[in-house]
Design a protein around this motif. Structure first.
Motif, PDB file in Angstrom:
ATOM      1  N   VAL A 217       0.838  -1.203   0.000  1.00 11.71           N
ATOM      2  CA  VAL A 217       0.000   0.000   0.000  1.00 11.71           C
ATOM      3  C   VAL A 217       0.873   1.253   0.000  1.00 11.71           C
ATOM      4  O   VAL A 217       0.612   2.228  -0.710  1.00 11.71           O
ATOM      5  CB  VAL A 217      -0.955  -0.015   1.203  1.00 11.71           C
ATOM      6  CG1 VAL A 217      -1.690   1.315   1.345  1.00 11.71           C
ATOM      7  CG2 VAL A 217      -1.958  -1.167   1.068  1.00 11.71           C
ATOM      8  N   ALA A 220       2.386   1.820  -3.432  1.00 12.15           N
ATOM      9  CA  ALA A 220       1.420   2.236  -4.447  1.00 12.15           C
ATOM     10  C   ALA A 220       1.139   3.724  -4.393  1.00 12.15           C
ATOM     11  O   ALA A 220       0.837   4.337  -5.421  1.00 12.15           O
ATOM     12  CB  ALA A 220       0.119   1.455  -4.263  1.00 12.15           C
ATOM     13  N   GLN A 224      -3.422   3.910  -9.257  1.00 12.08           N
ATOM     14  CA  GLN A 224      -4.123   2.689  -9.624  1.00 12.08           C
ATOM     15  C   GLN A 224      -3.048   1.615  -9.840  1.00 12.08           C
ATOM     16  O   GLN A 224      -1.972   1.911 -10.361  1.00 12.08           O
ATOM     17  CB  GLN A 224      -4.914   2.897 -10.907  1.00 12.08           C
ATOM     18  CG  GLN A 224      -5.921   4.029 -10.843  1.00 12.08           C
ATOM     19  CD  GLN A 224      -7.142   3.678 -10.033  1.00 12.08           C
ATOM     20  OE1 GLN A 224      -7.746   2.629 -10.250  1.00 12.08           O
ATOM     21  NE2 GLN A 224      -7.515   4.529  -9.097  1.00 12.08           N
ATOM     22  N   ARG A 248      -7.642  -3.977   0.878  1.00  9.36           N
ATOM     23  CA  ARG A 248      -6.992  -2.686   1.118  1.00  9.36           C
ATOM     24  C   ARG A 248      -7.034  -1.768  -0.108  1.00  9.36           C
ATOM     25  O   ARG A 248      -7.221  -0.554   0.015  1.00  9.36           O
ATOM     26  CB  ARG A 248      -5.550  -2.900   1.558  1.00  9.36           C
ATOM     27  CG  ARG A 248      -5.385  -3.485   2.949  1.00  9.36           C
ATOM     28  CD  ARG A 248      -5.661  -2.456   4.049  1.00  9.36           C
ATOM     29  NE  ARG A 248      -4.657  -1.397   4.066  1.00  9.36           N
ATOM     30  CZ  ARG A 248      -3.494  -1.465   4.722  1.00  9.36           C
ATOM     31  NH1 ARG A 248      -3.188  -2.572   5.410  1.00  9.36           N
ATOM     32  NH2 ARG A 248      -2.651  -0.470   4.699  1.00  9.36           N
ATOM     33  N   PHE A 249      -6.859  -2.333  -1.289  1.00  4.61           N
ATOM     34  CA  PHE A 249      -6.804  -1.493  -2.481  1.00  4.61           C
ATOM     35  C   PHE A 249      -8.180  -1.151  -3.046  1.00  4.61           C
ATOM     36  O   PHE A 249      -8.345  -0.121  -3.698  1.00  4.61           O
ATOM     37  CB  PHE A 249      -5.950  -2.159  -3.563  1.00  4.61           C
ATOM     38  CG  PHE A 249      -4.482  -1.968  -3.360  1.00  4.61           C
ATOM     39  CD1 PHE A 249      -3.884  -0.739  -3.571  1.00  4.61           C
ATOM     40  CD2 PHE A 249      -3.684  -3.022  -2.949  1.00  4.61           C
ATOM     41  CE1 PHE A 249      -2.524  -0.545  -3.381  1.00  4.61           C
ATOM     42  CE2 PHE A 249      -2.325  -2.852  -2.752  1.00  4.61           C
ATOM     43  CZ  PHE A 249      -1.742  -1.606  -2.971  1.00  4.61           C
ATOM     44  N   ARG A 252      -9.061   0.598  -6.583  1.00  2.02           N
ATOM     45  CA  ARG A 252      -7.795   1.016  -7.206  1.00  2.02           C
ATOM     46  C   ARG A 252      -7.043  -0.167  -7.807  1.00  2.02           C
ATOM     47  O   ARG A 252      -6.076   0.023  -8.538  1.00  2.02           O
ATOM     48  CB  ARG A 252      -6.892   1.704  -6.183  1.00  2.02           C
ATOM     49  CG  ARG A 252      -7.363   3.082  -5.773  1.00  2.02           C
ATOM     50  CD  ARG A 252      -6.209   3.880  -5.188  1.00  2.02           C
ATOM     51  NE  ARG A 252      -5.737   3.346  -3.931  1.00  2.02           N
ATOM     52  CZ  ARG A 252      -4.456   3.287  -3.580  1.00  2.02           C
ATOM     53  NH1 ARG A 252      -3.506   3.686  -4.406  1.00  2.02           N
ATOM     54  NH2 ARG A 252      -4.105   2.803  -2.407  1.00  2.02           N
ATOM     55  N   LEU A 253      -7.498  -1.382  -7.494  1.00  4.44           N
ATOM     56  CA  LEU A 253      -6.830  -2.588  -7.981  1.00  4.44           C
ATOM     57  C   LEU A 253      -7.439  -3.026  -9.303  1.00  4.44           C
ATOM     58  O   LEU A 253      -8.649  -3.193  -9.415  1.00  4.44           O
ATOM     59  CB  LEU A 253      -6.960  -3.700  -6.939  1.00  4.44           C
ATOM     60  CG  LEU A 253      -6.383  -5.065  -7.316  1.00  4.44           C
ATOM     61  CD1 LEU A 253      -4.903  -4.961  -7.620  1.00  4.44           C
ATOM     62  CD2 LEU A 253      -6.624  -6.063  -6.183  1.00  4.44           C
ATOM     63  N   VAL A 278       4.085  -4.719  -6.838  1.00  2.24           N
ATOM     64  CA  VAL A 278       3.178  -3.605  -7.084  1.00  2.24           C
ATOM     65  C   VAL A 278       3.582  -2.898  -8.361  1.00  2.24           C
ATOM     66  O   VAL A 278       4.712  -2.429  -8.502  1.00  2.24           O
ATOM     67  CB  VAL A 278       3.220  -2.596  -5.916  1.00  2.24           C
ATOM     68  CG1 VAL A 278       2.252  -1.437  -6.172  1.00  2.24           C
ATOM     69  CG2 VAL A 278       2.891  -3.281  -4.604  1.00  2.24           C
ATOM     70  N   ARG A 280       2.515   0.284 -10.485  1.00  4.08           N
ATOM     71  CA  ARG A 280       1.726   1.507 -10.516  1.00  4.08           C
ATOM     72  C   ARG A 280       1.393   1.859 -11.962  1.00  4.08           C
ATOM     73  O   ARG A 280       2.280   2.046 -12.786  1.00  4.08           O
ATOM     74  CB  ARG A 280       2.496   2.658  -9.853  1.00  4.08           C
ATOM     75  CG  ARG A 280       2.785   2.383  -8.388  1.00  4.08           C
ATOM     76  CD  ARG A 280       3.705   3.425  -7.760  1.00  4.08           C
ATOM     77  NE  ARG A 280       5.062   3.326  -8.300  1.00  4.08           N
ATOM     78  CZ  ARG A 280       5.974   2.430  -7.900  1.00  4.08           C
ATOM     79  NH1 ARG A 280       5.656   1.539  -6.950  1.00  4.08           N
ATOM     80  NH2 ARG A 280       7.183   2.410  -8.425  1.00  4.08           N
TER      81      ARG A 280
END
Length: 282
Positions: A217, A220, A224, A248-249, A252-253, A278, A280
């Protein structure tokens, strides 16, 4: 034909992705107690897990030969490719990038080699970015730049039950391994410049998974993201990690990729590995 994209077996991309994006995968070699095999072709994660669980363990890995890369590049160019972008695992971990560059030098300016400074989906995301650029009609320079940009937008963290396998393979120094053993800690690693470095230490596997989520997190930011989740002989751990990351995302995931790490990473990380990558989105 657009620019062809080549990678190596440590990207751990599914056969479906390889086929859909017309990728060419050059395998590394794994030697398990004297038995040699090509990763993903002759040697698989279960083979490494079985050997690593034994008392006497000799494990090594080796890069593809430059001649193998040169042969691959020539076949693609002779087959009509305008050029080749070859994206590989970190030069800090393997001589694969060096072998690819030696081969590329034989073919002038029609082949570009990119160091992902990572492995697993840390390599896979730049490969997919290169493939997307090629499919959109980008030239050799554009495809190479798409891969490089994706490298800069990708972060990998991974948890291991012990530093011993990384020490044996020479991927971390003995002092770091001794520290982890002496304190009975569970290390979380990252690769800020392509080399494996201890990022955090936790006491239990469950705390390791929780810390991986927090670090993902943090990496990120507000972006997105796409995520890669890897494990070795720990599917439940990977599932817990994926569920926590998904929660958690939230929205946005976007895309998620879950796979067991192959024999090369298995040989150096050991059973119990859990990793999050991750990516981005631009």
């Amino acid at each position: 034909m657009p620019v062809a994209v080549v990678t190596d077996s440590t990207a751990y991309l599914s056969p479906e992705l390889v086929q859909a994006h017309r990728l060419t995968v050059v395998p590394l070699t794994v030697v398990l107690n004297g038995a040699e095999g090509l990763e993903g072709v002759e040697t698989f994660p279960a083979d490494a897990t079985r050997v690593l669980g034994g008392r006497r363990v000799t494990v090594s890995t080796s890069r593809p030969a430059p001649e193998q890369f040169a042969r691959t590049y020539r076949e693609l160019l002779d087959g009509g490719a305008d050029g080749v972008v070859s994206v590989h695992l970190s030069a800090e971990l393997s001589g694969t990038v060096e072998a690819a560059r030696l081969a590329a030098a034989e073919l002038g300016d029609r082949v570009e080699v990119v160091d992902s400074r990572s492995t697993g989906m840390g390599l896979g995301f730049p490969v997919l970015a290169a493939a997307a650029a090629a499919e959109a009609g980008a030239d050799l320079s554009g495809v190479r730049q798409a891969a490089r940009d994706a490298v800069d937008r990708t972060t990998i963290y991974f948890y291991v039950d012990t530093l011993e396998f990384l020490r044996r393979g020479g991927r971390i120094n003995a002092a770091e391994a001794l520290l982890g053993t002496a304190l009975s800690v569970k290390p979380i690693m990252h690769m800020p410049d392509g080399a494996i470095v201890v990022r955090d230490k936790v006491r239990t596997a469950s705390r390791g998974v929780a810390r991986l989520v927090d670090l993902a997190v943090e990496a990120a930011g507000d972006a997105q993201v796409d995520l890669g989740v890897h494990h070795l002989a720990a599917p439940q751990r990977a599932q817990q990690l994926l569920e926590a990351l998904t929660e958690r995302f939230g929205d946005r995931l976007h895309d998620t990729y879950v796979s067991e790490a192959g024999a090369v990473v298995a040989a150096h990380a050991g059973p119990g590995l859990a990793s999050v990558v991750v990516h981005r989105r631009p």
